[in-house]
Enzyme design. Structure first.
Site, short mmCIF file in Angstrom:
data_model
loop_
_atom_site.label_atom_id
_atom_site.label_comp_id
_atom_site.label_asym_id
_atom_site.label_seq_id
_atom_site.Cartn_x
_atom_site.Cartn_y
_atom_site.Cartn_z
N ASP A 143 0.84 -1.21 0.00
CA ASP A 143 0.00 0.00 0.00
C ASP A 143 0.87 1.26 0.00
O ASP A 143 0.69 2.16 0.81
CB ASP A 143 -0.96 0.01 1.20
N ARG A 147 0.27 9.03 1.42
CA ARG A 147 -0.39 9.00 2.75
C ARG A 147 0.27 8.01 3.69
O ARG A 147 0.13 8.11 4.91
CB ARG A 147 -1.88 8.67 2.58
N ASN A 148 0.98 7.03 3.14
CA ASN A 148 1.66 6.02 3.97
C ASN A 148 3.16 6.25 4.05
O ASN A 148 3.93 5.34 4.33
CB ASN A 148 1.36 4.62 3.43
N ASP A 161 4.27 1.70 7.61
CA ASP A 161 3.20 0.69 7.54
C ASP A 161 3.35 -0.30 6.39
O ASP A 161 2.37 -0.76 5.83
CB ASP A 161 1.84 1.39 7.49
C1 LIG Z 1 2.88 15.10 13.65
N1 LIG Z 1 3.53 13.82 13.58
C2 LIG Z 1 2.83 12.65 13.39
O1 LIG Z 1 1.63 12.64 13.27
N2 LIG Z 1 3.59 11.52 13.36
C3 LIG Z 1 3.15 10.21 13.21
C4 LIG Z 1 1.85 9.83 12.89
C5 LIG Z 1 1.53 8.45 12.78
C6 LIG Z 1 0.13 8.03 12.47
C7 LIG Z 1 -0.90 8.67 13.17
C8 LIG Z 1 -2.23 8.29 12.93
C9 LIG Z 1 -2.55 7.30 12.01
C10 LIG Z 1 -1.53 6.67 11.31
N3 LIG Z 1 -1.84 5.67 10.33
C11 LIG Z 1 -2.10 6.06 9.05
N4 LIG Z 1 -2.30 5.18 8.07
C12 LIG Z 1 -2.24 3.82 8.33
C13 LIG Z 1 -2.44 2.91 7.27
C14 LIG Z 1 -2.35 1.54 7.51
C15 LIG Z 1 -2.54 0.57 6.34
C16 LIG Z 1 -2.60 -0.88 6.82
C17 LIG Z 1 -3.85 0.89 5.60
C18 LIG Z 1 -1.37 0.71 5.37
C19 LIG Z 1 -2.10 1.07 8.80
C20 LIG Z 1 -1.90 1.97 9.86
C21 LIG Z 1 -1.97 3.36 9.62
C22 LIG Z 1 -1.77 4.34 10.67
O2 LIG Z 1 -1.54 4.01 11.85
C23 LIG Z 1 -0.18 7.02 11.52
C24 LIG Z 1 0.88 6.32 10.71
C25 LIG Z 1 2.52 7.50 12.98
N5 LIG Z 1 3.80 7.90 13.27
C26 LIG Z 1 4.83 6.86 13.41
C27 LIG Z 1 4.14 9.22 13.41
O3 LIG Z 1 5.33 9.56 13.70
#
Ligand SMILES: CNC(=O)Nc1cc(-c2cccc(-n3cnc4cc(C(C)(C)C)ccc4c3=O)c2C)cn(C)c1=O
Length: 279
Positions: A143, A147-148, A161
């Site tokens: 994926d 956005r990822n 991710d």
């Molecule tokens: C201001 N700094 C920050 O916000 N830093 C960060 C924000 C996030 C963050 C916050 C909310 C949601 C998500 N998020 C987004 N898309 C995702 C997509 C998937 C898949 C399976 C669909 C690919 C899985 C998990 C996620 C997920 O946890 C992330 C990565 C993660 N990290 C490590 C940061 O340093």
């Protein structure tokens, strides 16, 4: 060495995943919520972390625990590092390297009109480095999209991710006919037969390059997934972004060759992008 091993005992159940002691963890503000639930900022051993609090109904966590040992071993400066897991919580927590500037798509949109050619090319080089490492580890992202990817304090871009779609329980997201499937980033063989490979990641990387040079715009703007599939089958592709040079556009089009074997590897893409950047 032995000392560090004693400090991080292998967790119960014989798994080798890196068990983090929740007492060492201080939780902070909410960063948002992703596919698996809430994500908080936190502090662990003097460093800022992102804590993902997995919701049971969103992730097959037993499968993930199996995979955790593989994920822990994937370590590269352009991958968002998984530091460890807290399985004593149920549902479990995952600890990641904290990325100060959040996700790449928001970062691009916030800087519309202010992104230099060097910055945009540098972002593509960063992502291709991380992806070349995953490719060499025979690890498929499944994926890849802006956005990822996440942006660090020093504006370096890292891939996030990777491989996590395998643990998503929401089948609206996982089956290619459904609304939440990322059709606009998916190679034809993925849409038709769910055939994932590093070459299908390369297709997604081409779309990510298009996102970067279009300052975070949505590909195929207001067209539906079905319309996108039709135009791909007719041999149509995304148009050259205004800010992209002909040589950058050529690389994108190379990533979008119909047959996977006609697309470049990430190793080759990295080489081409690095030479465009005179690195
Ligand atoms: C201001 N700094 C920050 O916000 N830093 C960060 C924000 C996030 C963050 C916050 C909310 C949601 C998500 N998020 C987004 N898309 C995702 C997509 C998937 C898949 C399976 C669909 C690919 C899985 C998990 C996620 C997920 O946890 C992330 C990565 C993660 N990290 C490590 C940061 O340093």
């Amino acid at each position: 060495g032995l000392i560090t091993r004693l400090r991080h005992p292998v967790s119960q159940g014989g798994g080798y995943q890196w068990e983090v002691n929740p007492e060492e963890l201080t939780l902070g503000r909410e960063l948002g919520s992703g596919q698996f639930g809430l994500v908080l900022e936190g502090r662990w051993r003097e460093r800022k972390v992102a804590v993902k609090m997995i919701r049971e109904e969103c992730m097959s966590d037993e499968d993930f625990k199996e995979e955790a040992r593989v994920m822990m071993r994937l370590s590269h400066c352009k991958l968002v590092q998984l530091y460890g897991v807290c399985t004593q919580h149920s549902p479990m927590w995952l600890l990641f390297e904290f990325m100060e500037n959040g996700c790449l798509s928001d970062y691009l949109r916030a800087r519309k009109g202010r992104l230099s050619q060097d910055t945009m090319l540098g972002m593509c080089v960063d992502v291709s480095e991380g992806m070349a490492y995953l490719e060499s580890s025979n690890f498929i992202h499944r994926d890849l999209a802006a956005r990822n990817c996440l942006v660090a304090k020093n504006n370096e871009v890292k891939v996030s991710d990777f491989g996590m779609t395998r643990f998503v329980l929401d089948d609206q997201y996982t089956s290619s006919q459904c609304s939440k499937f990322p059709v606009k980033w998916s190679a034809p063989e993925v849409i038709r037969y769910c055939k994932f490979s590093s070459k299908s990641d390369v297709w997604s990387f081409g779309v990510l390059m298009w996102e970067v040079y279009n300052e975070g715009r949505l590909p195929y703007e207001n067209r539906s997934n079905a319309e996108v599939v039709e135009s791909l089958n007719a041999g149509l592709r995304l148009l050259k972004p205004r800010l992209a040079s002909d040589s950058v556009h050529l690389l994108m089009e190379w990533c979008w060759k119909e047959k996977p074997e006609d697309r470049p590897s990430f190793a080759l893409l990295l080489h081409e992008l690095a030479s465009l950047a005179n690195l």
